[in-house]
Design a protein around this motif. Sequence first.
Motif, short mmCIF file in Angstrom:
data_model
loop_
_atom_site.label_atom_id
_atom_site.label_comp_id
_atom_site.label_asym_id
_atom_site.label_seq_id
_atom_site.Cartn_x
_atom_site.Cartn_y
_atom_site.Cartn_z
N ASP A 22 0.83 -1.20 0.00
CA ASP A 22 0.00 0.00 0.00
C ASP A 22 0.87 1.26 0.00
OD1 ASP A 22 -2.60 1.45 0.37
OD2 ASP A 22 -1.62 2.02 2.25
N TRP A 23 1.92 1.26 0.83
CA TRP A 23 2.80 2.43 0.88
C TRP A 23 3.50 2.65 -0.46
CZ3 TRP A 23 8.21 3.00 0.61
CH2 TRP A 23 8.66 4.29 0.89
N LEU A 24 4.04 1.58 -1.02
CA LEU A 24 4.74 1.72 -2.30
C LEU A 24 3.80 2.16 -3.42
CD1 LEU A 24 7.04 -1.42 -2.16
CD2 LEU A 24 7.82 0.96 -2.28
N ALA A 25 2.58 1.65 -3.40
CA ALA A 25 1.63 1.96 -4.47
C ALA A 25 1.09 3.39 -4.36
CB ALA A 25 0.47 0.96 -4.44
N THR A 26 1.17 3.99 -3.17
CA THR A 26 0.58 5.32 -2.99
C THR A 26 1.61 6.42 -2.74
OG1 THR A 26 0.26 4.89 -0.62
CG2 THR A 26 -1.58 4.37 -2.10
N THR A 27 2.88 6.07 -2.75
CA THR A 27 3.94 7.04 -2.47
C THR A 27 4.57 7.55 -3.76
OG1 THR A 27 4.44 6.07 -0.34
CG2 THR A 27 6.19 7.32 -1.36
N ASP A 28 4.81 8.83 -3.81
CA ASP A 28 5.57 9.41 -4.92
C ASP A 28 7.04 9.12 -4.65
OD1 ASP A 28 6.86 10.95 -6.83
OD2 ASP A 28 6.12 12.86 -6.05
N LEU A 29 7.59 8.17 -5.36
CA LEU A 29 8.97 7.77 -5.10
C LEU A 29 9.97 8.91 -5.34
CD1 LEU A 29 9.07 4.09 -6.41
CD2 LEU A 29 8.78 4.93 -4.07
N ASP A 30 9.55 9.91 -6.11
CA ASP A 30 10.43 11.07 -6.31
C ASP A 30 10.56 11.91 -5.04
OD1 ASP A 30 11.05 10.50 -8.96
OD2 ASP A 30 9.26 11.54 -9.69
N SER A 31 9.62 11.73 -4.09
CA SER A 31 9.68 12.51 -2.86
C SER A 31 10.37 11.75 -1.71
CB SER A 31 8.26 12.89 -2.42
OG SER A 31 7.55 11.75 -2.00
N PRO A 37 20.57 6.86 -6.60
CA PRO A 37 19.44 6.55 -7.47
C PRO A 37 19.03 5.07 -7.43
CG PRO A 37 21.04 7.90 -8.64
CD PRO A 37 21.65 7.54 -7.32
N ALA A 38 19.95 4.19 -7.11
CA ALA A 38 19.62 2.76 -7.05
C ALA A 38 18.59 2.47 -5.96
CB ALA A 38 20.88 1.94 -6.82
N GLN A 39 18.55 3.31 -4.92
CA GLN A 39 17.58 3.10 -3.85
C GLN A 39 16.16 3.28 -4.36
OE1 GLN A 39 19.26 6.01 -1.22
NE2 GLN A 39 20.46 4.47 -0.09
N LYS A 40 15.94 4.33 -5.15
CA LYS A 40 14.62 4.55 -5.72
C LYS A 40 14.27 3.44 -6.69
CE LYS A 40 13.86 8.19 -8.34
NZ LYS A 40 13.47 9.51 -8.87
N GLN A 41 15.24 3.01 -7.48
CA GLN A 41 14.98 1.92 -8.42
C GLN A 41 14.64 0.63 -7.69
OE1 GLN A 41 14.66 2.08 -11.83
NE2 GLN A 41 13.80 0.06 -11.46
N ALA A 42 15.32 0.36 -6.57
CA ALA A 42 15.04 -0.86 -5.81
C ALA A 42 13.62 -0.82 -5.24
CB ALA A 42 16.07 -1.03 -4.69
N LEU A 43 13.16 0.35 -4.79
CA LEU A 43 11.78 0.47 -4.32
C LEU A 43 10.79 0.24 -5.44
CD1 LEU A 43 12.07 3.53 -1.90
CD2 LEU A 43 11.63 1.14 -1.27
N ALA A 44 11.07 0.80 -6.62
CA ALA A 44 10.21 0.58 -7.77
C ALA A 44 10.20 -0.90 -8.17
CB ALA A 44 10.67 1.45 -8.95
N ASP A 45 11.36 -1.54 -8.09
CA ASP A 45 11.44 -2.97 -8.39
C ASP A 45 10.63 -3.79 -7.40
OD1 ASP A 45 13.13 -2.37 -10.50
OD2 ASP A 45 14.96 -3.00 -9.45
N LEU A 46 10.68 -3.40 -6.11
CA LEU A 46 9.92 -4.11 -5.09
C LEU A 46 8.42 -3.98 -5.37
CD1 LEU A 46 9.79 -5.70 -2.44
CD2 LEU A 46 9.94 -3.52 -1.22
#
Length: 79
Positions: A22-31, A37-46
């Motif tokens: 729910d958090w990943l689906a509703t969070t703006d990963l840019d914020s 940058p790999a951290q944001k990509q890893a969250l998107a991958d998750l």
Amino acid sequence: MEDAEPTVTLSLWRADAIVLFDWLATTDLDSVPITHPAQKQALADLLSRFEWAADEDVTAVADAEIAAAQRDVARDMGW
């Protein structure tokens, strides 16, 4: 033929999976604060893995179930 990237299998408590999805689906990963940058990509991958691998038991729950999962996860935080 190249070998596939190594993978890791995790077992999550269902409530944790619901809260994380729910958090990943509703969070703006840019914020989300990151230091690389790999951290944001890893969250998107998750998030992608949740959508691809998880059944609707985690990805299609009602708001009441999300709230219950949040309460369950937070219950024993101790901080």
